[in-house]
Design a protein around this motif. Structure first.
Motif, short mmCIF file in Angstrom:
data_model
loop_
_atom_site.label_atom_id
_atom_site.label_comp_id
_atom_site.label_asym_id
_atom_site.label_seq_id
_atom_site.Cartn_x
_atom_site.Cartn_y
_atom_site.Cartn_z
N ALA A 192 0.87 -1.18 -0.05
CA ALA A 192 0.10 0.05 -0.01
C ALA A 192 0.93 1.12 -0.11
CB ALA A 192 -1.10 -0.06 1.25
N ASP A 193 1.99 1.22 0.90
CA ASP A 193 2.71 2.33 0.88
C ASP A 193 3.63 2.72 -0.39
OD1 ASP A 193 2.22 3.22 3.55
OD2 ASP A 193 3.45 1.59 4.22
N VAL A 194 4.19 1.58 -1.10
CA VAL A 194 5.06 1.53 -2.35
C VAL A 194 4.32 1.84 -3.41
CG1 VAL A 194 6.66 0.31 -3.55
CG2 VAL A 194 6.80 0.02 -1.21
N THR A 195 2.82 1.46 -3.56
CA THR A 195 2.23 1.44 -4.69
C THR A 195 1.33 2.74 -4.63
OG1 THR A 195 0.38 0.04 -4.01
CG2 THR A 195 2.51 -1.10 -5.10
N ASP A 196 0.96 3.31 -3.40
CA ASP A 196 0.10 4.24 -3.01
C ASP A 196 -1.38 3.72 -3.69
OD1 ASP A 196 -0.74 6.46 -2.05
OD2 ASP A 196 -0.51 7.54 -4.01
N ASP A 197 -1.59 2.53 -3.46
CA ASP A 197 -2.75 1.80 -3.92
C ASP A 197 -3.51 1.40 -2.70
OD1 ASP A 197 -5.06 0.45 -4.88
OD2 ASP A 197 -3.71 -0.36 -6.29
N TRP A 200 -4.85 -2.46 -1.16
CA TRP A 200 -4.07 -3.37 -0.11
C TRP A 200 -4.53 -3.32 0.89
CZ3 TRP A 200 -2.00 -7.04 -3.02
CH2 TRP A 200 -1.64 -6.82 -4.40
N LEU A 201 -5.02 -1.97 1.63
CA LEU A 201 -5.53 -1.90 2.66
C LEU A 201 -6.74 -2.57 2.85
CD1 LEU A 201 -4.14 1.86 3.65
CD2 LEU A 201 -3.26 -0.76 4.12
N VAL A 202 -7.51 -2.33 1.84
CA VAL A 202 -8.91 -3.05 1.82
C VAL A 202 -8.68 -4.54 2.07
CG1 VAL A 202 -10.74 -3.55 0.46
CG2 VAL A 202 -9.94 -1.19 0.67
N ARG A 203 -7.67 -5.15 1.27
CA ARG A 203 -7.66 -6.66 1.31
C ARG A 203 -7.11 -6.91 2.78
NH1 ARG A 203 -4.73 -8.22 -4.48
NH2 ARG A 203 -6.56 -7.89 -5.67
N ALA A 204 -6.04 -6.19 3.36
CA ALA A 204 -5.51 -6.54 4.76
C ALA A 204 -6.75 -6.48 5.65
CB ALA A 204 -4.43 -5.59 4.81
N GLN A 205 -7.72 -5.65 5.50
CA GLN A 205 -8.53 -5.68 6.62
C GLN A 205 -9.61 -6.83 6.24
OE1 GLN A 205 -10.62 -1.69 7.75
NE2 GLN A 205 -12.52 -2.78 7.82
N GLU A 267 -4.54 -0.40 11.54
CA GLU A 267 -5.24 0.67 12.05
C GLU A 267 -4.72 2.19 11.57
OE1 GLU A 267 -7.30 1.89 16.05
OE2 GLU A 267 -4.97 1.60 16.21
N ALA A 268 -3.23 1.95 11.86
CA ALA A 268 -2.38 3.41 11.67
C ALA A 268 -2.40 3.79 10.28
CB ALA A 268 -0.88 3.24 12.32
N ALA A 269 -2.01 2.75 9.39
CA ALA A 269 -1.98 2.72 7.86
C ALA A 269 -3.70 3.24 7.11
CB ALA A 269 -1.87 1.45 7.50
N ARG A 270 -4.56 2.88 7.83
CA ARG A 270 -6.05 3.19 7.21
C ARG A 270 -6.18 4.66 7.69
NH1 ARG A 270 -9.54 -0.89 4.93
NH2 ARG A 270 -11.14 0.65 5.63
N VAL A 271 -5.90 4.70 8.86
CA VAL A 271 -6.20 6.31 9.30
C VAL A 271 -5.40 7.51 8.59
CG1 VAL A 271 -5.75 8.03 11.52
CG2 VAL A 271 -6.82 5.63 11.69
N ARG A 272 -4.05 6.95 8.41
CA ARG A 272 -3.36 7.68 7.51
C ARG A 272 -3.39 8.16 6.24
NH1 ARG A 272 1.88 6.64 4.84
NH2 ARG A 272 3.10 8.54 5.04
N ALA A 273 -4.19 7.11 5.81
CA ALA A 273 -4.93 6.99 4.17
C ALA A 273 -6.27 7.83 4.20
CB ALA A 273 -4.78 5.75 3.55
N LEU A 402 4.05 3.62 13.82
CA LEU A 402 3.07 2.38 13.45
C LEU A 402 2.75 2.59 12.06
CD1 LEU A 402 0.54 2.37 16.53
CD2 LEU A 402 2.43 0.86 16.02
N ALA A 403 2.60 3.56 11.42
CA ALA A 403 2.58 3.58 10.06
C ALA A 403 3.53 4.77 9.56
CB ALA A 403 1.01 3.81 9.60
N PRO A 404 4.15 4.65 8.27
CA PRO A 404 3.96 3.91 7.37
C PRO A 404 4.72 2.45 7.76
CG PRO A 404 5.58 5.46 6.62
CD PRO A 404 4.99 5.70 8.02
N SER A 405 4.68 1.57 6.78
CA SER A 405 5.39 0.15 7.10
C SER A 405 6.88 0.53 6.95
CB SER A 405 5.02 -0.64 5.91
OG SER A 405 5.29 -0.15 4.76
N MET A 406 7.73 -0.49 7.42
CA MET A 406 9.05 -0.27 8.09
C MET A 406 9.73 0.47 7.06
SD MET A 406 9.71 -3.23 10.59
CE MET A 406 8.71 -4.49 9.98
#
Length: 419
Positions: A192-197, A200-205, A267-273, A402-406
Motif C-alpha cells: 500500500a505504501d510503495v504503490t500508493d494503492d 491493499w489496505l482493503v484486502r488486509a482488513q 489501523e494506523a495505515a488506514r487512518v493515515r490514508a 506504527l505507519a507507514p510500513s517499516m
C-alpha cells in the motif's frame, strides 16, 4: 486514532535503549552476511557457517533481501550489493520462468515444484523494500510479484489468500492457513505504501476481519491456524506432528502477538490514508496480546513463551522459539505507543530481559533460535541460525511509527535528517 507519549519513564524514550537496539541490529546484520550463496541466501548453522551442501531458498532469500534493504535505506554501508544479489536471485534461479511464481528452493527438483502463498508474500515484501531502497530491478520484481498474487493467490470471494498450487497452478490445495494470510497482511501493508494503492489496505482488513475478528474472536482471541477450503476450522490438523515449523497443531501464541502488532499497523495505515477504520482493530489487538500472554508466558512454571497450546490452553510444545519472543516484544512496543498503558512497558521490558538472558548469543553471534523446556539452547524444531528477519525487525519496530510500513518509514526518516 491517537498515539500516546507515556507519562512514565519508558524505554522507548530512553536514548541508551535506542542505541542498544541499533547496536544489536548491527550485530545481527554482520552475522547474516555469511548466508550469501551464488543463487540467493541459505541457512547458517549455530556458528554462522553455511553447510557444504547449502542451497538457496526463496524464504531466506526474500527475508534477507528485505532485511538488507532496510539496512541500506538507513545508510548502513555494505548492504546494497546484498540487496541486488537478492533481486537477481528472485528474478532468476528461484523464479519459475516457465509457469511464473517462485520455487521454494533453487533448482528444478521433484519435491520443489509447488507454489505457496507464504513464500510469495515474502517475495512481494522483499521486492517492495528493494523498491524503497531504489535498487535496480526491484520494480520489475515487485510488478511480477503483484501480478502473481492477483492472478493466483488472492480470492476476492473469500477476502483472503488461497494457500498453494502445483507448479502449473493446477491442483489447488484444499486448505486455508492463518500463517500465510498473516504474512500476506504484512506484505499488503508494505505494498500500500510503495504503490500508493489503497486496495491493499482493503484486502488486509478483509483478511484480518475473517481470521482475527471472526475466528480468533470466537476462540478467546487465540489464533485458529488451520482451515479447510470453506474456512471451517481444522482443530485436529497435525495432531500427530504438533511441532511442525510452519503448521503446528493447536494455537501458537507467537502468532497471536504478531497479529496484534499487524492490527495496529493496519489501523494506523488506514487512518493515515483517510480511510474508514473500525475501532475493533485496536481492541482486538489488546485482547490478542493479553490472552496470549496469559496462556503462553510461564504456563509450565518456567519463564518464556511456549510454542503451542492445545484447545484447553495446555502447553503442547514447550520449546521457546526466538521469533515468538521477538514478536511479543514488538507487539508490546506497538501497544505501548498506541495506548500509553504502563502494563505494556512492563511486558516490553520483561520480554527484552528474557531475550537478553536466554536468546542473544554473544559467543557465537546472532540469537539462539530455539530453547528447550528448561531454557537451554536446542535444535529440535529449528536447527542453526538462519533467521535474521524476526530479530532485526524486533530491534527496528520500537524505533519506528506504527505507519507507514517499516521500509517506507525508514526512507522517510533518512530524508528528514538535517544536514
Amino acid at each position: 486514532m491517537d498515539t500516546f507519549q507515556p507519562s512514565f519513564d519508558s524505554w522507548l524514550n530512553a536514548p541508551a535503549h535506542q542505541h542498544w537496539l541499533a547496536a544489536e541490529g548491527l550485530r545481527l546484520l554482520t552475522f547474516a552476511k555469511a548466508s550469501k550463496l551464488p543463487e540467493g541466501f541459505g541457512n547458517l548453522d549455530e556458528k554462522g557457517h553455511l553447510a557444504p551442501d547449502a542451497h538457496a531458498e526463496t524464504m531466506n532469500t526474500a527475508r534477507m533481501m528485505h532485511s538488507f534493504a532496510m539496512a541500506h535505506i538507513q545508510g548502513l554501508p555494505g548492504f546494497a550489493e546484498l540487496v541486488d544479489h537478492g533481486v537477481r536471485a528472485l528474478s532468476g534461479p528461484l523464479r519459475d520462468a516457465e509457469h511464473g511464481g517462485w520455487f521454494a528452493v533453487a533448482g528444478h527438483r521433484d519435491d520443489n515444484t509447488g507454489k505457496a502463498a507464504y513464500l510469495h508474500a515474502f517475495v512481494a515484501l522483499a521486492a517492495s523494500s528493494a523498491v524503497v531502497a531504489k535498487r535496480p530491478g526491484a520494480q520489475a520484481l515487485l510488478d511480477e510479484a503483484i501480478r502473481v498474487i492477483d492472478a493466483h493467490f488472492w480470492s476476492e470471494e473469500e477476502g483472503a489468500m488461497r494457500e498453494s498450487f502445483a507448479r502449473d497452478w493446477s491442483g489447488e490445495e484444499a486448505y486455508r492457513g492463518a500463517n500465510s494470510n498473516m504474512h500476506a497482511t504484512e506484505a499488503f501493508l508494505a505494498l500500500a505504501d510503495v504503490t500508493d494503492d489503497h486496495r491493499w489496505l482493503v484486502r488486509a482488513q478483509r483478511i484480518v476481519e475473517r481470521v482475527i475478528h471472526g475466528h480468533a474472536g470466537a476462540n478467546d482471541y487465540l489464533v485458529v491456524e488451520h482451515f479447510d477450503r470453506d474456512w471451517q476450522p481444522l482443530r485436529e490438523y497435525n495432531h500427530d506432528n504438533p511441532a511442525d515449523g510452519f503448521r503446528p497443531y493447536g494455537t501458537t501464541p507467537g502468532h497471536g502477538f504478531e497479529w496484534a502488532r499487524l492490527l495496529l499497523h493496519l489501523e494506523a495505515a488506514r487512518v493515515r490514508a483517510g480511510m474508514l477504520t473500525p475501532g475493533w482493530l485496536a481492541t482486538d489487538a489488546q485482547k490478542l496480546f493479553d490472552n496470549n500472554c496469559r496462556h503462553g508466558w510461564n504456563i509450565d512454571g518456567a519463564p518464556g513463551i511456549v510454542y503451542t497450546l492445545d484447545w484447553d490452553n495446555r502447553a503442547v510444545v514447550r520449546h521457546r522459539l526466538h521469533w515468538t519472543h521477538c514478536e511479543a516484544s514488538a507487539a508490546a512496543s506497538a501497544l505501548l505507543k498506541r495506548t500509553g498503558d504502563e502494563q505494556y512497558e512492563t511486558w516490553y521490558r520483561l520480554f527484552w530481559e528474557f531475550c537478553d538472558s536466554h536468546f542473544i548469543d554473544r559467543c557465537d553471534g546472532s540469537w539462539h533460535h530455539e530453547l528447550d523446556p528448561l531454557n537451554r539452547p536446542s535444535a529440535d524444531i529449528w536447527a542453526g541460525k538462519p533467521d535474521l528477519y524476526h530479530a532485526w525487525q524486533a530491534v527496528l519496530i520500537p524505533r519506528l511509527p506504527l505507519a507507514p510500513s517499516m521500509a517506507t518509514a525508514l526512507g522517510q526518516l533518512s530524508q528528514s535528517v538535517p544536514v
